[in-house]
Scaffold this active site. Structure first.
Site, PDB file in Angstrom:
ATOM      1  N   THR A   1      72.884  91.892   7.728  1.00  0.00           N
ATOM      2  CA  THR A   1      72.298  92.730   8.771  1.00  0.00           C
ATOM      3  C   THR A   1      72.299  94.207   8.374  1.00  0.00           C
ATOM      4  OG1 THR A   1      73.059  91.177  10.442  1.00  0.00           O
ATOM      5  CG2 THR A   1      72.470  93.368  11.205  1.00  0.00           C
TER       6      THR A   1
ATOM      7  N   GLU B   1      74.281  86.235  14.940  1.00  0.00           N
ATOM      8  CA  GLU B   1      73.395  85.196  14.407  1.00  0.00           C
ATOM      9  C   GLU B   1      72.170  84.952  15.299  1.00  0.00           C
ATOM     10  OE1 GLU B   1      73.899  83.724  11.378  1.00  0.00           O
ATOM     11  OE2 GLU B   1      75.564  85.118  11.202  1.00  0.00           O
TER      12      GLU B   1
END
Length: 733
Positions: free
Chosen positions: A177, A473
């Site tokens: 990320t 997620e």
């Protein structure tokens, strides 16, 4: 109390020394100066259970073998001491040798390393057992780091890095990320450019938004698996994974590496979550994880095993499912912990006279708050969702292990026709279970009243610590829309008469253009108890899914016929499609919950679990969506009556049901959720040990001393003191 001996060494004033204040405190059945009088309550609750708790524990774990494994894992912390096992945990600072981050990492490695040294490697479902036994956030980077190495490295790379990672000789994090990109992995901006001259990859985060942001365990990591865009001679090859060392032997950042902590969060302060910026960071060519592709010395890119693409895609499904199912399992365990605290406290806590006749004594008998119907529904609803999540988790892990032949399997075994539906459902399951658990833990906390506001209740800290899983997620909405998109795709396949995967086979009748989805409604039960029938409730949830898919499919077709593109039409319909995904997820959970309950051998356990499963489904009718037009007003009233009746039927089993999760007191770390029910002694002890109580005169009172009327305070409570004080002449009251 385990903290009592620590008072003097912690710097308490003699008159505030905890051992002195707690002297004589002893649980009993009667309320006295020394006792809360609750010692008899939970034993009496357990005595009225309709089943054997030990047998129910094996049902929850999925068999005696799993119970033995879980206890082996959880018991590894049985002899632990220090702030991690008591109320001091809630007052730790983040930084320093004695801070929460240091405690969590040390705690994790001390638990795991001895087992690894003996050759023990946990299977996927055993990660849940670790969650059930964990007393701090630990080292979350461990699982993702190690699993990425195992899943993405070639055999030689595995031998280089994985043993050291498993042994914690190197520490790692999963750096995917970025500050500007999350779920859109294809849009990641971090680059890895191959340099033929030096046979190295040059990793860079060229923009502010490209820095890696949010990885757990990043500040404490010596290495990271970094997701970056591979570029060779100006050509982009998409996102690949690279092993990058972040710190040297002195723990200093490597050249070109800037790494740091993001700052304090809502919860889990014991976990370092960080950022990473890279400028001209070079790693050897062999540091690109090479299980499926390689770059040659002269810069030639080659895909490996291209002929096995279909099988590789399906194994990738299982890998992604593993992460989602693990998060779903953590949702089950954390909601079970909150339910355990709240149910036990609700059984012990008294509130409201049984006899409301005016003039009765204040010593008259009171209700347990668990006797109130609304409290029963609030708490048992959350507990039923925890059970449903856990049993669905058990089914999924069994099925996944069967498909890949156990731990480390790299090839699919047997019939995998249901895999696409399982994969699509796992997205919604992760999203919905984590969201419901987050909201459910908070409702459990609120049901505990003021006691739930204290961190020492255990449930308040748990609520804050769990929050991040609702977005990790993939946010709940994004995950449910993934499931909904698959359902719409399945509806199109059904119209063509194609074979459908898993539970989407219920959509097969859509092949008939005249099919009426509303005709699949099951017959309404004739009695309240008929609403407890699991087969009926499953059919009802299936009916809701069929209608929701059929209606969404028609709405999409209408938008497309009006000239919209698929993406435009999908965006316009996301409000209802989110609910569509939710409907299917609940249907999926009920299907697997019922299947697992049907296999339970012990009659008493099965009967209790059937009630729990029924409450899971009925609470979805009570609080869920998409029922308009499916159930009449009278049917909704009947469902509510059945829900209320079912809560009453489960009331005697409430404490035994939370006991069936077998969560030790040291893990709950709760003053109000103790197994013995001696909550008032525990609350007083925790308060006495508060750091603010070390001094008889708090030092911070000096800050307001100049505002106070010290002459007035000097009159005290004596006969001529403050109680008989007369306002000065001219004072306005």
């Amino acid at each position: 109390h385990p903290l009592s001996a620590l008072g003097a060494m912690a710097g308490y004033d003699p008159e505030r020394e905890p051992a002195q204040l707690l002297q004589g405190i002893k649980p009993s059945d009667q309320a006295t100066w020394f006792s809360g009088g609750t010692a008899h309550i939970l034993p009496a609750e357990r005595a009225q259970a309709s089943f054997d708790v030990e047998k129910m524990i094996t049902c929850v774990d999925g068999g005696k073998k799993n119970t033995m494994k879980r206890r082996f894992i959880v018991d590894s912390t049985e002899d632990f001491t220090g702030p991690v096992v008591d109320a001091r945990k809630y007052d730790l600072d983040r930084d320093g040798m004695e801070g929460s981050i240091a405690e969590a990492l040390d705690h994790f490695i001390k638990i795991h390393r001895p087992h690894v040294e003996r050759g023990y490697v946990p299977e996927e479902h055993e990660m849940l057992f670790m969650n059930l036994g964990g007393m701090m956030g630990g080292y979350p980077g461990y699982g993702l780091f190690c699993s990425t190495l195992l899943g993405q490295c070639d055999p030689e790379q595995i031998m280089w890095w994985l043993p050291k990672a498993i042994m914690c000789q190197i520490t790692g994090c999963y750096a995917q990320t970025e500050l500007g990109h999350g779920s859109n992995v294809r849009g990641l901006e971090t680059t890895a450019t191959y340099d033929k001259e030096t046979q190295t990859f040059i990793l860079e985060t060229p923009t502010l938004t490209s820095m890696k942001y949010w990885p757990s365990s990043m500040v404490s990591a010596t290495h990271a698996v970094v997701y970056a865009q591979l570029i060779i001679e100006g050509k982009e090859y998409g996102v690949h994974v690279f092993m990058v060392q972040l710190r040297d032997e002195a723990f200093r950042p490597m050249p070109g590496v800037e790494v740091g902590d993001l700052g304090s969060k809502v919860g889990e302060q014991c976990i370092d979550i960080g950022y990473l910026r890279m400028k001209q960071v070079r790693v050897p060519r062999n540091c690109m994880l090479a299980k499926r592709q390689r770059v040659s010395k002269d810069g030639k890119y080659k895909k490996l095993n291209e002929g096995a693409k279909e099988g590789g895609d399906k194994m990738a499904y299982l890998t992604m499912m593993g992460a989602r199912v693990t998060l779903m399992g953590s949702a089950a365990s954390c909601l079970a912990k909150a339910s355990t605290v709240a149910v036990r406290y609700a059984a012990v806590r008294k509130q409201g006279f049984k006899d409301t006749t005016p003039g009765i004594s204040h010593r008259s008998e009171e209700f347990s708050i668990l006797d109130y119907k609304m409290t029963q529904y609030r708490l048992l609803k959350q507990l039923s969702f925890a059970f449903a999540s856990r049993f669905t988790y058990n089914w999924l892990t069994e099925r996944m292990n069967a498909l890949k032949g156990g731990l480390g399997g790299t090839e699919l075994l047997g019939d995998a026709s249901d895999l696409p539906e399982m994969h699509a459902s796992s997205a919604g399951l992760k999203g919905l279970c984590c969201e419901r658990a987050s909201l459910g833990i908070e409702d459990c906390r609120k049901a505990c009243g003021g006691a739930g506001y204290l961190l020492t209740s255990g449930v308040a800290a748990l609520e804050a610590d769990f929050k991040w899983r609702a977005t990790a997620e993939g946010d709940t909405v994004v995950m449910l829309l993934q499931t909904a998109r698959y359902l719409i795709k399945s509806a199109a396949a059904a119209r063509k008469g194609e074979e459908l995967s898993g539970l989407t086979s219920c959509l097969a009748p859509l092949k008939d253009p005249n099919f009426n989805a509303f005709a699949t409604k099951p017959a309404t039960p004739a009695s309240v108890e008929g609403w407890w029938d699991l087969e009926y409730l499953l059919k009802l949830l299936e009916f809701r899914t069929i209608v929701s898919v059929a209606q969404a499919d028609k709405a999409l077709a209408k938008q497309l016929a009006a000239g919209q593109s698929f993406d435009q039409a999908w965006q316009d319909l996301t409000l209802t499609n989110r609910k569509l995904g939710e409907c299917h997820v609940i249907y999926f959970m009920m299907n697997k919950f019922k299947a697992m309950v049907d296999d339970v051998q012990d009659a008493a356990c099965k009967a209790a679990l059937q009630k729990v499963a029924a409450l899971f489904a009925l609470s979805e009718i009570e609080d869920g969506s998409q029922w308009v037009g499916l159930l009449t007003f009278e049917e909704m009233e009947a469902a509510s009556a059945a829900t209320s009746s079912l809560c009453g039927a489960l009331r005697p089993d409430a404490v035994a049901l939370v006991d069936s999760w077998d969560i030790p007191d040291r893990v709950l770390n709760s003053t109000i959720g103790r197994y013995d029910g001696n909550v008032y002694e525990a609350q007083y002890s925790a308060s006495v040990h508060s750091p603010l109580n070390k001094k008889t005169i708090p030092v911070w009172l000096e800050r307001i001393k100049h505002f106070l009327d010290l002459d007035f305070l000097a009159q005290r409570n004596g006969e001529d003191g403050a109680a008989n004080w007369v306002a000065p002449a001219g004072a306005k009251l």
